[in-house]
Design a protein around this motif. Structure first.
Motif, short mmCIF file in Angstrom:
data_model
loop_
_atom_site.label_atom_id
_atom_site.label_comp_id
_atom_site.label_asym_id
_atom_site.label_seq_id
_atom_site.Cartn_x
_atom_site.Cartn_y
_atom_site.Cartn_z
N GLN B 45 0.76 -1.39 0.05
CA GLN B 45 -0.14 -0.15 0.19
C GLN B 45 0.93 1.12 -0.01
OE1 GLN B 45 -2.56 -0.21 3.45
NE2 GLN B 45 -3.90 -1.85 2.29
N ARG B 46 2.18 1.33 0.43
CA ARG B 46 3.09 2.34 0.57
C ARG B 46 3.26 3.08 -0.70
NH1 ARG B 46 8.82 0.86 2.30
NH2 ARG B 46 8.42 -0.44 0.36
N TYR B 47 3.29 2.39 -1.92
CA TYR B 47 3.45 3.02 -3.13
C TYR B 47 2.49 4.09 -3.66
CZ TYR B 47 6.78 -0.49 -2.54
OH TYR B 47 7.79 -1.23 -2.06
N SER B 48 1.03 3.92 -3.62
CA SER B 48 0.07 4.76 -3.81
C SER B 48 -0.10 5.71 -2.71
CB SER B 48 -0.96 4.10 -4.36
OG SER B 48 -1.58 2.96 -3.19
N MET B 49 0.33 5.82 -1.53
CA MET B 49 0.17 6.51 -0.50
C MET B 49 0.75 7.84 -0.63
SD MET B 49 -1.70 7.09 2.40
CE MET B 49 -2.39 5.21 2.31
N PRO B 50 -0.12 8.95 -0.75
CA PRO B 50 0.59 10.34 -1.17
C PRO B 50 1.09 11.05 0.08
CG PRO B 50 -2.02 10.49 -1.66
CD PRO B 50 -1.50 9.12 -0.76
N ASP B 52 3.52 11.50 3.42
CA ASP B 52 4.69 11.16 4.02
C ASP B 52 4.54 10.47 5.41
OD1 ASP B 52 6.59 11.81 1.87
OD2 ASP B 52 7.08 13.58 2.77
N ALA B 53 3.77 11.01 6.49
CA ALA B 53 3.61 10.42 7.65
C ALA B 53 3.13 8.80 7.38
CB ALA B 53 2.68 11.43 8.39
N VAL B 54 1.82 8.78 6.38
CA VAL B 54 1.38 7.67 6.37
C VAL B 54 2.25 6.63 5.69
CG1 VAL B 54 -0.57 6.43 5.63
CG2 VAL B 54 -0.99 8.74 6.20
N LYS B 55 3.10 7.11 4.71
CA LYS B 55 4.32 6.11 4.06
C LYS B 55 5.08 5.72 5.01
CE LYS B 55 4.67 9.16 0.29
NZ LYS B 55 5.43 10.13 -0.79
N GLY B 56 5.55 6.67 6.37
CA GLY B 56 6.25 5.94 7.30
C GLY B 56 5.46 4.81 8.24
N LYS B 122 -5.67 -1.43 -2.67
CA LYS B 122 -6.74 -0.90 -3.46
C LYS B 122 -6.32 0.33 -4.08
CE LYS B 122 -11.13 -1.76 -4.60
NZ LYS B 122 -11.23 -3.35 -4.93
N GLY B 123 -5.29 1.01 -3.66
CA GLY B 123 -4.79 2.20 -4.17
C GLY B 123 -5.74 3.37 -4.11
N ASP B 124 -6.30 3.40 -2.99
CA ASP B 124 -6.94 4.62 -2.38
C ASP B 124 -6.89 4.72 -0.84
OD1 ASP B 124 -9.36 5.80 -0.93
OD2 ASP B 124 -10.39 5.98 -3.04
N PRO B 125 -6.43 5.74 -0.46
CA PRO B 125 -5.74 5.86 1.10
C PRO B 125 -6.86 5.60 1.75
CG PRO B 125 -4.83 7.81 -0.30
CD PRO B 125 -5.79 7.13 -1.22
N ILE B 126 -8.24 5.93 1.68
CA ILE B 126 -9.21 5.95 2.80
C ILE B 126 -9.51 4.61 2.72
CG2 ILE B 126 -11.62 6.21 3.45
CD1 ILE B 126 -11.15 9.32 2.49
N THR B 127 -9.58 3.96 1.73
CA THR B 127 -9.88 2.41 1.40
C THR B 127 -9.00 1.64 1.99
OG1 THR B 127 -11.05 3.01 -0.68
CG2 THR B 127 -10.64 0.80 -0.03
N ASP B 128 -7.69 1.76 1.70
CA ASP B 128 -6.73 1.08 2.24
C ASP B 128 -6.55 1.13 3.80
OD1 ASP B 128 -5.82 -0.08 -0.21
OD2 ASP B 128 -4.18 1.37 -0.50
N LEU B 129 -6.44 2.36 4.38
CA LEU B 129 -6.43 2.47 5.68
C LEU B 129 -7.49 1.70 6.54
CD1 LEU B 129 -4.79 6.19 5.80
CD2 LEU B 129 -3.70 3.97 6.87
N PHE B 192 -12.63 12.88 -4.58
CA PHE B 192 -11.64 12.37 -5.44
C PHE B 192 -10.47 11.42 -4.56
CE2 PHE B 192 -9.37 15.86 -3.49
CZ PHE B 192 -7.85 15.67 -3.59
N ASN B 193 -9.76 10.70 -5.42
CA ASN B 193 -9.10 9.67 -4.80
C ASN B 193 -7.42 10.43 -5.12
OD1 ASN B 193 -7.02 7.77 -4.26
ND2 ASN B 193 -7.74 6.20 -5.89
N PRO B 194 -6.76 10.63 -3.71
CA PRO B 194 -5.53 11.61 -3.77
C PRO B 194 -4.46 10.67 -4.30
CG PRO B 194 -6.27 11.00 -1.59
CD PRO B 194 -7.59 10.58 -2.40
N ALA B 195 -4.56 9.23 -4.34
CA ALA B 195 -3.46 8.42 -4.99
C ALA B 195 -3.59 8.58 -6.47
CB ALA B 195 -3.80 7.03 -4.34
N PHE B 196 -4.71 8.79 -6.95
CA PHE B 196 -4.91 8.77 -8.45
C PHE B 196 -5.13 9.98 -9.31
CE2 PHE B 196 -7.15 7.65 -12.44
CZ PHE B 196 -6.26 7.05 -12.98
N ASP B 197 -6.51 10.67 -8.64
CA ASP B 197 -6.85 12.11 -9.34
C ASP B 197 -5.90 13.16 -8.72
OD1 ASP B 197 -9.40 10.78 -10.52
OD2 ASP B 197 -9.94 10.51 -8.21
N LYS B 198 -5.64 13.96 -9.71
CA LYS B 198 -4.74 15.24 -9.45
C LYS B 198 -5.61 16.55 -9.45
CE LYS B 198 -0.89 12.81 -9.25
NZ LYS B 198 -1.48 11.85 -8.19
#
Lengths: 85, 198
Positions: B45-50, B52-56, B122-129, B192-198
């Motif tokens: 899940q780290r790769y699509s997480m936008p 830093d704190a959550v990547k950590g 899933k590539g969506d931060p809310i869904t993944d968390l 929007f999905n911050p991991a995909f939509d800009k």
């Protein structure tokens, strides 16, 4: 290539030499030549890592400097990002 | 890149082998809510997480889960040391033994081998968390069930430690979810999905 990338390249190369030698040493634990080779890159890795950490922050969380005022561990770019490579 | 620390996160020292208990506990290695699935889930899940704190937190919890895999494996290993064929037959461990002897294999207690469906990404931060919060609770329930089934203090002690870590991880993922939501539209987190939509 900027300074950070240069430093990282030194650490990556030295650390890789250590990792590779470690695999050999696992099956040749009494090979003095290999052991000395490992130690040589262990020293280079340690020195380069200390220098890198002081300038750019920790590569492993153990290396967080005692002088740190915040948790810089989470600071990007992260290793899988293009900017980090 | 990872480096191995040659020590368990918490000690495992089991005096009395108990293959029936090993067959139950191995589910926290290869079962649907086990440590292998947890570690791979957070690492993926780290790769699509936008953020830093959550990547950590994903990186650091995933790394700890690798250590928990090692603890579960150590428990199963020690519970199956020096057991006789008679004990293997009587305990019901024979169905595992026939395929894996006393080797460590990622399998659920029900006999289903590790299934990658258990690690959702899933590539969506809310869904993944949200997935991660549920995962930590499911693992906590599994440890609660192991604690109901076990009676050896040597086994209960490390299992209690692992159960407690599930609760801590749940708390941290809860904070991570809040951090993500704080950066989204409070009227519609799903705009929007911050991991995909800009």
């Amino acid at each position: 290539m900027n300074d950070r990338h240069m430093q990282e390249k030194i650490i990556r190369a030295a650390k890789f030499a250590m990792n590779d030698a470690a695999l050999f040493l696992d099956t040749h634990p009494y090979d003095i030549k290999a052991l000395e080779y490992f130690k040589k890159y262990q020293k280079i890795t340690a020195d380069a890592t200390a220098e890198y950490t002081a300038k750019f922050g920790p590569i492993t969380m153990d290396a967080l400097p005692q002088s740190a005022k915040s948790w810089t561990w989470i600071d990007g770019p992260w290793p899988w990002e293009k900017e980090a490579n | 890149m990872w480096a191995y620390e040659k020590k368990l996160q918490y000690p495992v020292k089991i005096s009395n082998p108990n293959p029936a208990m090993a067959k139950v506990i191995i589910t926290q290695l290869g079962g649907p809510d086990g440590e292998l699935g947890a570690s791979l889930r957070y690492l993926s899940q780290r790769y699509s997480m936008p953020y830093d704190a959550v990547k950590g937190i994903l990186t650091d919890v995933a790394t700890e889960e690798l250590g928990h895999m090692e603890m579960i494996s150590a428990i199963v290993y020690q519970l199956t040391r020096g057991i006789s064929i008679d004990e293997i037959k009587k305990s019901g461990f024979d169905s595992y033994f026939v395929d894996h002897t006393t080797g460590i294999y990622t399998i659920a207690a029900s006999g289903v081998p590790f299934d990658a469906n258990a690690f959702a990404s899933k590539g969506d931060p809310i869904t993944d968390l949200t997935e991660d919060l549920a995962a930590e609770q499911k693992a906590r329930t599994t440890y609660d069930n192991i604690l109901r089934l076990a009676d050896d203090p040597d086994v209960l002690d490390p299992i209690k430690f692992l159960r407690e870590r599930e609760i801590v991880h749940f708390q941290r993922f809860g904070e991570a979810l809040r951090l993500v939501q704080d950066q989204l539209d409070s009227k519609n987190f799903y705009a929007f999905n911050p991991a995909f939509d800009k």
